[in-house]
Structure formats: C-alpha cells, structure tokens
Design an enzyme around this catalytic site. Structure first.
Site, PDB file in Angstrom:
ATOM      1  N   ASN A  88     104.411  44.110  74.409  1.00  0.00           N
ATOM      2  CA  ASN A  88     104.186  43.379  75.653  1.00  0.00           C
ATOM      3  C   ASN A  88     102.840  42.662  75.593  1.00  0.00           C
ATOM      4  O   ASN A  88     101.882  43.190  75.021  1.00  0.00           O
ATOM      5  CB  ASN A  88     104.206  44.341  76.836  1.00  0.00           C
ATOM      6  CG  ASN A  88     105.559  45.008  77.033  1.00  0.00           C
ATOM      7  OD1 ASN A  88     106.598  44.372  76.852  1.00  0.00           O
ATOM      8  ND2 ASN A  88     105.556  46.280  77.383  1.00  0.00           N
ATOM      9  N   GLU A  96     100.373  46.986  80.291  1.00  0.00           N
ATOM     10  CA  GLU A  96      99.553  47.811  81.188  1.00  0.00           C
ATOM     11  C   GLU A  96      98.271  48.273  80.506  1.00  0.00           C
ATOM     12  O   GLU A  96      97.238  48.419  81.150  1.00  0.00           O
ATOM     13  CB  GLU A  96     100.353  49.053  81.630  1.00  0.00           C
ATOM     14  CG  GLU A  96     101.505  48.708  82.553  1.00  0.00           C
ATOM     15  CD  GLU A  96     102.460  49.889  82.749  1.00  0.00           C
ATOM     16  OE1 GLU A  96     102.247  50.954  82.136  1.00  0.00           O
ATOM     17  OE2 GLU A  96     103.430  49.701  83.496  1.00  0.00           O
ATOM     18  N   HIS A 101      99.883  47.299  71.309  1.00  0.00           N
ATOM     19  CA  HIS A 101     100.677  48.398  70.762  1.00  0.00           C
ATOM     20  C   HIS A 101     102.129  47.985  70.670  1.00  0.00           C
ATOM     21  O   HIS A 101     102.612  47.161  71.445  1.00  0.00           O
ATOM     22  CB  HIS A 101     100.543  49.646  71.646  1.00  0.00           C
ATOM     23  CG  HIS A 101     100.751  49.382  73.100  1.00  0.00           C
ATOM     24  ND1 HIS A 101      99.774  48.830  73.902  1.00  0.00           N
ATOM     25  CD2 HIS A 101     101.835  49.542  73.886  1.00  0.00           C
ATOM     26  CE1 HIS A 101     100.232  48.691  75.124  1.00  0.00           C
ATOM     27  NE2 HIS A 101     101.495  49.097  75.142  1.00  0.00           N
ATOM     28  N   MET A 102     102.806  48.608  69.723  1.00  0.00           N
ATOM     29  CA  MET A 102     104.231  48.379  69.531  1.00  0.00           C
ATOM     30  C   MET A 102     104.980  49.590  70.078  1.00  0.00           C
ATOM     31  O   MET A 102     104.641  50.721  69.746  1.00  0.00           O
ATOM     32  CB  MET A 102     104.488  48.222  68.028  1.00  0.00           C
ATOM     33  CG  MET A 102     105.909  48.041  67.621  1.00  0.00           C
ATOM     34  SD  MET A 102     106.005  48.082  65.808  1.00  0.00           S
ATOM     35  CE  MET A 102     105.589  46.407  65.402  1.00  0.00           C
TER      36      MET A 102
HETATM   37  P1  DGP Z   1     102.532  48.653  78.062  1.00  0.00           P
HETATM   38  O1  DGP Z   1     103.204  48.465  79.400  1.00  0.00           O
HETATM   39  O2  DGP Z   1     103.254  47.881  76.969  1.00  0.00           O
HETATM   40  O3  DGP Z   1     101.053  48.391  78.114  1.00  0.00           O
HETATM   41  O4  DGP Z   1     102.760  50.176  77.706  1.00  0.00           O
HETATM   42  C1  DGP Z   1     101.806  51.166  77.906  1.00  0.00           C
HETATM   43  C2  DGP Z   1     102.481  52.490  77.634  1.00  0.00           C
HETATM   44  O5  DGP Z   1     101.461  53.450  77.434  1.00  0.00           O
HETATM   45  C3  DGP Z   1     103.367  53.009  78.755  1.00  0.00           C
HETATM   46  O6  DGP Z   1     104.713  53.099  78.296  1.00  0.00           O
HETATM   47  C4  DGP Z   1     102.826  54.395  79.081  1.00  0.00           C
HETATM   48  C5  DGP Z   1     101.913  54.699  77.920  1.00  0.00           C
HETATM   49  N1  DGP Z   1     100.722  55.463  78.252  1.00  0.00           N
HETATM   50  C6  DGP Z   1      99.842  55.189  79.239  1.00  0.00           C
HETATM   51  N2  DGP Z   1      98.845  56.094  79.264  1.00  0.00           N
HETATM   52  C7  DGP Z   1      99.108  56.965  78.246  1.00  0.00           C
HETATM   53  C8  DGP Z   1      98.442  58.120  77.757  1.00  0.00           C
HETATM   54  O7  DGP Z   1      97.394  58.545  78.257  1.00  0.00           O
HETATM   55  N3  DGP Z   1      99.003  58.769  76.710  1.00  0.00           N
HETATM   56  C9  DGP Z   1     100.170  58.326  76.127  1.00  0.00           C
HETATM   57  N4  DGP Z   1     100.642  59.032  75.103  1.00  0.00           N
HETATM   58  N5  DGP Z   1     100.827  57.225  76.550  1.00  0.00           N
HETATM   59  C10 DGP Z   1     100.305  56.556  77.606  1.00  0.00           C
END
Ligand code: DGP
Length: 117
Positions: A88, A96, A101-102
């Site tokens: 994204n 977010e 990241h993928m």
């Molecule tokens: P995006 O919307 O593409 O930025 O995805 C961010 C993702 O990151 C979302 O699916 C939830 C994940 N995420 C957010 N905070 C954390 C965290 O503290 N630990 C992990 N493992 N994942 C997280």
C-alpha cells in the site's frame, strides 16, 4: 531524516513480534491483525517510508523482499494454492504504517483483487 515507526522497533527487537525471518536487508513478521490465515509483513530493515521513496540503491533490498515472500509462502504451505502480495502507498493506497512493507496474504481464496466501498 524520516520518522521511525513501530516497525523499526520490531526490526531492532525493541518490541515483540512473531518474527519468521530476518537477515541483513529485510525482516518478516506476522501481522498483529491478520486479515487471512497467513498474513505476514515483509519489511526492509532500513526506513523507506513509501514506494515513492524507493531509489536505485534499494534494488537489492526490494529483490530480497520477493525472495523472502516466496520462501515464506512455501514454508506456510500456501505456495501451491496461491497467495497475494500487496504494498500500500499513502492515503489512497490505504497505508497506515509509513515504513514500506509487503503484505503476504494467503490460506484462503482471496476473491476479486479489489473491493472499493
Ligand atoms: P498498511 O495498511 O499497509 O500500512 O498495513 C499496516 C499493517 O501493520 C496492518 O495490517 C497492521 C499491522 N501492524 C500495525 N501495528 C503492528 C504491530 O505493532 N505489530 C505487528 N506485527 N503488525 C502491526
């Protein structure tokens, strides 16, 4: 300088995550809010906020992200049925966390590529 996110803390082991793989270029860990049975994030160790900041010098890291995604898909036993890789970018892309990241998504049939509400 870009502002670090929670992903930098995970990469540096300052915050816990279910890390599946780490090398000198990338880290892969399970998404804390999995949307499907297998939901893994593959992240460059250096902070690239979005795809917009990708430079030629990142070519090896980007390639490594795909190699790691492919290896994890095999390990997670989703490679034969298939999976989806998503990156994204910014607001309209639904990003977010501003550390590129993928998403590796699989374990069920994912249906149409997009649903726009
Ligand atoms: P995006 O919307 O593409 O930025 O995805 C961010 C993702 O990151 C979302 O699916 C939830 C994940 N995420 C957010 N905070 C954390 C965290 O503290 N630990 C992990 N493992 N994942 C997280």
């Amino acid at each position: 300088m870009f502002e670090e996110t929670i992903f930098s803390k995970i990469i540096k082991h300052e915050m816990t995550a279910d890390i599946l793989y780490q090398d000198e270029l990338v880290t892969a860990f399970r998404d804390v809010f999995p949307k499907v049975p297998t939901h893994v994030l593959i992240v460059p160790n250096i902070l690239i906020p979005t795809v917009n900041e990708v430079k030629n010098e990142h070519e090896q890291t980007l390639g490594r992200m795909f190699i790691v995604a492919s290896k994890i898909a095999i390990k997670e036993n989703i490679s034969k049925d298939g999976y989806r890789l998503i990156i994204n970018c910014n607001k309209h892309g639904g990003q977010e966390i501003y550390h590129m990241h993928m998403h590796l998504l699989g374990g069920i049939a994912l249906g149409p590529m997009l649903s726009i509400n």
